[in-house]
Design a protein around this motif. Structure first.
Motif, PDB file in Angstrom:
ATOM      1  N   MET A 147      32.185  49.851  40.852  1.00 22.10           N
ATOM      2  CA  MET A 147      33.242  48.925  41.187  1.00 22.10           C
ATOM      3  C   MET A 147      32.712  47.493  40.823  1.00 22.10           C
ATOM      4  N   ASN A 148      31.227  47.253  41.107  1.00 26.82           N
ATOM      5  CA  ASN A 148      30.755  45.767  40.810  1.00 26.82           C
ATOM      6  C   ASN A 148      30.925  45.524  39.424  1.00 26.82           C
ATOM      7  N   VAL A 193      35.000  40.622  45.598  1.00 27.24           N
ATOM      8  CA  VAL A 193      34.380  40.250  44.274  1.00 27.24           C
ATOM      9  C   VAL A 193      32.972  40.092  44.195  1.00 27.24           C
ATOM     10  N   SER A 194      32.223  40.639  43.125  1.00 29.72           N
ATOM     11  CA  SER A 194      30.930  40.481  43.367  1.00 29.72           C
ATOM     12  C   SER A 194      30.314  39.249  42.763  1.00 29.72           C
ATOM     13  N   LEU A 225      33.240  46.325  37.174  1.00 23.22           N
ATOM     14  CA  LEU A 225      34.547  45.858  37.075  1.00 23.22           C
ATOM     15  C   LEU A 225      34.956  44.328  36.816  1.00 23.22           C
ATOM     16  N   GLN A 263      38.711  43.939  40.571  1.00 24.06           N
ATOM     17  CA  GLN A 263      38.443  44.033  41.812  1.00 24.06           C
ATOM     18  C   GLN A 263      39.169  43.440  42.842  1.00 24.06           C
ATOM     19  N   LYS A 264      39.824  42.184  42.526  1.00 19.16           N
ATOM     20  CA  LYS A 264      40.891  41.532  43.510  1.00 19.16           C
ATOM     21  C   LYS A 264      42.023  42.456  43.716  1.00 19.16           C
ATOM     22  N   TRP A 303      38.678  45.410  46.353  1.00 13.94           N
ATOM     23  CA  TRP A 303      37.110  45.227  46.498  1.00 13.94           C
ATOM     24  C   TRP A 303      36.710  43.828  46.564  1.00 13.94           C
ATOM     25  N   PRO A 321      36.490  40.741  37.822  1.00 11.17           N
ATOM     26  CA  PRO A 321      36.637  40.055  39.069  1.00 11.17           C
ATOM     27  C   PRO A 321      38.480  40.247  39.261  1.00 11.17           C
TER      28      PRO A 321
END
Length: 57
Positions: free
Chosen positions: A23-24, A38-39, A26, A31-32, A36, A28
């Motif tokens: 997931m990290n 955003v890392s 992906l 992720q949004k 998730w 940003p």
């Protein structure tokens, strides 16, 4: 607790870590879209600015 219970927990922890890593990785925006958090990305410009200006002024 049996040995198999411990292995089951260990396997679940590894699967969870793999999912978080996927997931990290992906972009940003994606992720949004999926909700998730955003890392943080390594931003060279931000690091340079922080280094030059310093944070303890």
């Amino acid at each position: 607790m049996s040995m198999f219970d411990s292995f089951g927990r260990f396997r679940a922890a590894i699967k969870h870590a793999q999912s978080v890593r996927a997931m990290n990785s992906l972009p940003p925006e994606v992720q949004k879209d999926i909700g998730w958090p955003v890392s943080p990305r390594i931003d060279a410009q931000a690091n340079l600015t922080r280094l030059i200006l310093g944070s303890g002024r």
